[in-house]
Design a protein around this motif. Sequence first.
Motif, PDB file in Angstrom:
ATOM      1  N   CYS A  42      -3.274  -0.793  -0.747  1.00 41.79           N
ATOM      2  CA  CYS A  42      -2.953  -1.638   0.394  1.00 41.79           C
ATOM      3  C   CYS A  42      -1.951  -0.902   1.275  1.00 41.79           C
ATOM      4  O   CYS A  42      -0.949  -0.377   0.780  1.00 41.79           O
ATOM      5  CB  CYS A  42      -2.363  -2.971  -0.074  1.00 41.79           C
ATOM      6  SG  CYS A  42      -1.737  -4.014   1.267  1.00 41.79           S
ATOM      7  N   ILE A  43      -2.198  -0.852   2.585  1.00 38.55           N
ATOM      8  CA  ILE A  43      -1.299  -0.120   3.482  1.00 38.55           C
ATOM      9  C   ILE A  43       0.001  -0.875   3.756  1.00 38.55           C
ATOM     10  O   ILE A  43       0.913  -0.329   4.362  1.00 38.55           O
ATOM     11  CB  ILE A  43      -1.996   0.197   4.823  1.00 38.55           C
ATOM     12  CG1 ILE A  43      -2.387  -1.094   5.560  1.00 38.55           C
ATOM     13  CG2 ILE A  43      -3.209   1.092   4.605  1.00 38.55           C
ATOM     14  CD1 ILE A  43      -2.933  -0.848   6.957  1.00 38.55           C
ATOM     15  N   SER A  44       0.081  -2.119   3.262  1.00 39.71           N
ATOM     16  CA  SER A  44       1.317  -2.885   3.452  1.00 39.71           C
ATOM     17  C   SER A  44       2.192  -2.860   2.198  1.00 39.71           C
ATOM     18  O   SER A  44       3.312  -2.386   2.235  1.00 39.71           O
ATOM     19  CB  SER A  44       0.998  -4.331   3.834  1.00 39.71           C
ATOM     20  OG  SER A  44       2.187  -5.078   4.028  1.00 39.71           O
ATOM     21  N   CYS A  45       1.652  -3.334   1.074  1.00 35.76           N
ATOM     22  CA  CYS A  45       2.459  -3.414  -0.157  1.00 35.76           C
ATOM     23  C   CYS A  45       2.286  -2.201  -1.061  1.00 35.76           C
ATOM     24  O   CYS A  45       3.086  -1.976  -1.970  1.00 35.76           O
ATOM     25  CB  CYS A  45       2.138  -4.693  -0.921  1.00 35.76           C
ATOM     26  SG  CYS A  45       0.493  -4.721  -1.685  1.00 35.76           S
ATOM     27  N   GLY A  46       1.223  -1.420  -0.848  1.00 35.75           N
ATOM     28  CA  GLY A  46       1.011  -0.202  -1.610  1.00 35.75           C
ATOM     29  C   GLY A  46       0.275  -0.372  -2.928  1.00 35.75           C
ATOM     30  O   GLY A  46      -0.101   0.623  -3.550  1.00 35.75           O
ATOM     31  N   GLN A  55      -9.046  -3.520   7.649  1.00 37.00           N
ATOM     32  CA  GLN A  55      -8.705  -2.100   7.812  1.00 37.00           C
ATOM     33  C   GLN A  55      -7.458  -1.686   7.045  1.00 37.00           C
ATOM     34  O   GLN A  55      -6.547  -1.056   7.589  1.00 37.00           O
ATOM     35  CB  GLN A  55      -8.561  -1.744   9.297  1.00 37.00           C
ATOM     36  CG  GLN A  55      -9.843  -1.896  10.087  1.00 37.00           C
ATOM     37  CD  GLN A  55      -9.730  -1.389  11.504  1.00 37.00           C
ATOM     38  OE1 GLN A  55      -8.643  -1.293  12.056  1.00 37.00           O
ATOM     39  NE2 GLN A  55     -10.853  -1.071  12.123  1.00 37.00           N
ATOM     40  N   GLY A  56      -7.409  -2.056   5.764  1.00 40.71           N
ATOM     41  CA  GLY A  56      -6.384  -1.471   4.915  1.00 40.71           C
ATOM     42  C   GLY A  56      -5.513  -2.391   4.096  1.00 40.71           C
ATOM     43  O   GLY A  56      -4.650  -1.914   3.349  1.00 40.71           O
ATOM     44  N   PHE A  57      -5.686  -3.702   4.194  1.00 37.70           N
ATOM     45  CA  PHE A  57      -4.816  -4.630   3.474  1.00 37.70           C
ATOM     46  C   PHE A  57      -5.487  -5.178   2.218  1.00 37.70           C
ATOM     47  O   PHE A  57      -6.712  -5.311   2.160  1.00 37.70           O
ATOM     48  CB  PHE A  57      -4.431  -5.812   4.372  1.00 37.70           C
ATOM     49  CG  PHE A  57      -3.664  -5.420   5.596  1.00 37.70           C
ATOM     50  CD1 PHE A  57      -2.291  -5.246   5.551  1.00 37.70           C
ATOM     51  CD2 PHE A  57      -4.315  -5.197   6.806  1.00 37.70           C
ATOM     52  CE1 PHE A  57      -1.577  -4.870   6.677  1.00 37.70           C
ATOM     53  CE2 PHE A  57      -3.616  -4.823   7.953  1.00 37.70           C
ATOM     54  CZ  PHE A  57      -2.239  -4.653   7.879  1.00 37.70           C
ATOM     55  N   CYS A  58      -4.665  -5.505   1.207  1.00 36.88           N
ATOM     56  CA  CYS A  58      -5.175  -6.287   0.086  1.00 36.88           C
ATOM     57  C   CYS A  58      -5.340  -7.719   0.586  1.00 36.88           C
ATOM     58  O   CYS A  58      -4.864  -8.083   1.669  1.00 36.88           O
ATOM     59  CB  CYS A  58      -4.218  -6.228  -1.108  1.00 36.88           C
ATOM     60  SG  CYS A  58      -2.587  -6.998  -0.831  1.00 36.88           S
ATOM     61  N   SER A 250      -8.518   3.183   6.023  1.00 33.42           N
ATOM     62  CA  SER A 250      -7.072   3.267   5.774  1.00 33.42           C
ATOM     63  C   SER A 250      -6.762   2.783   4.357  1.00 33.42           C
ATOM     64  O   SER A 250      -7.248   1.743   3.927  1.00 33.42           O
ATOM     65  CB  SER A 250      -6.317   2.399   6.788  1.00 33.42           C
ATOM     66  OG  SER A 250      -6.487   2.873   8.099  1.00 33.42           O
ATOM     67  N   GLY A 251      -5.959   3.563   3.639  1.00 31.07           N
ATOM     68  CA  GLY A 251      -5.598   3.195   2.276  1.00 31.07           C
ATOM     69  C   GLY A 251      -6.509   3.779   1.214  1.00 31.07           C
ATOM     70  O   GLY A 251      -6.197   3.718   0.016  1.00 31.07           O
TER      71      GLY A 251
END
Length: 258
Positions: A42-46, A55-58, A250-251
């Motif tokens: 996840c590009i926010s929490c990792g 586009q990249g989040f859980c 992304s991610g």
Amino acid sequence: MKSSVDNDRQVVYRLSLGQAEINMNDCLGKRVKFSFTGTIHCISCGKVTRKSFAQGFCFNCMQTAPEAEDCVLRPALCKAHLGIARDMAYAQAHCLKPHFVYLANTGEVKVGVTRQSQIPTRWVDQGASAAVKLCETPNRHIAGLVEQHLSQHFSDKTVWKKMVMNQVNETIDLAEFRQNALGYLTPGMLRFESEDKRVYTFNYPVIHYPDAAQTVSFDKILDIEGVLEGIKGQYLLLDGNRVLNIRRHSGYEMVMDY
């Protein structure tokens, strides 16, 4: 994939993979290979997620992260000016800042919104051959209202196939379209007219555009390999009319050979 524009209006791309940053312009005309390891962060929490959303989040961050709030895609819905946001500190830095409403030629003339700090990155990410500022507003919400109003007359979406295939009418006079757009605005909106009337143009590193673009994705195959024939927007243009949307992945953890 980060982008910058040099003094000749040439777009330069750099791809971040872990700690490495690769100048993708240097790979033009060369064979490249991307291998997906099967891991998505996840590009926010990792944290590792089985599937990527928006586009990249859980799934959880898509619903809670300020970077994934509704106003990211629909600026008119922003409520930060009312003190309402998932994270007000984030909103102060991203929503309650000067924004521009602009017109861009991405295959057809479209209207859009971006922060002052995202110019010209936003235009390059959309593969615009040219762009012009229309209004400068004090926050995202007002810019969104202007965009929403103008969407009755201009598209607010990028037609990605036209963009990557370079089906762009280069004779379009954005200065003329700008003047026409101002005529559609209400008196209240006109007071936000930008003083910057310049038409910005961009040259993309492309050897050959696809004749009939076909997307490829790591959701279907683990290895994508081919000759890099160009880069436009956030798309890598590979031989065989294949296009790879980097931002879409992304991610995704991958290895690049070149």
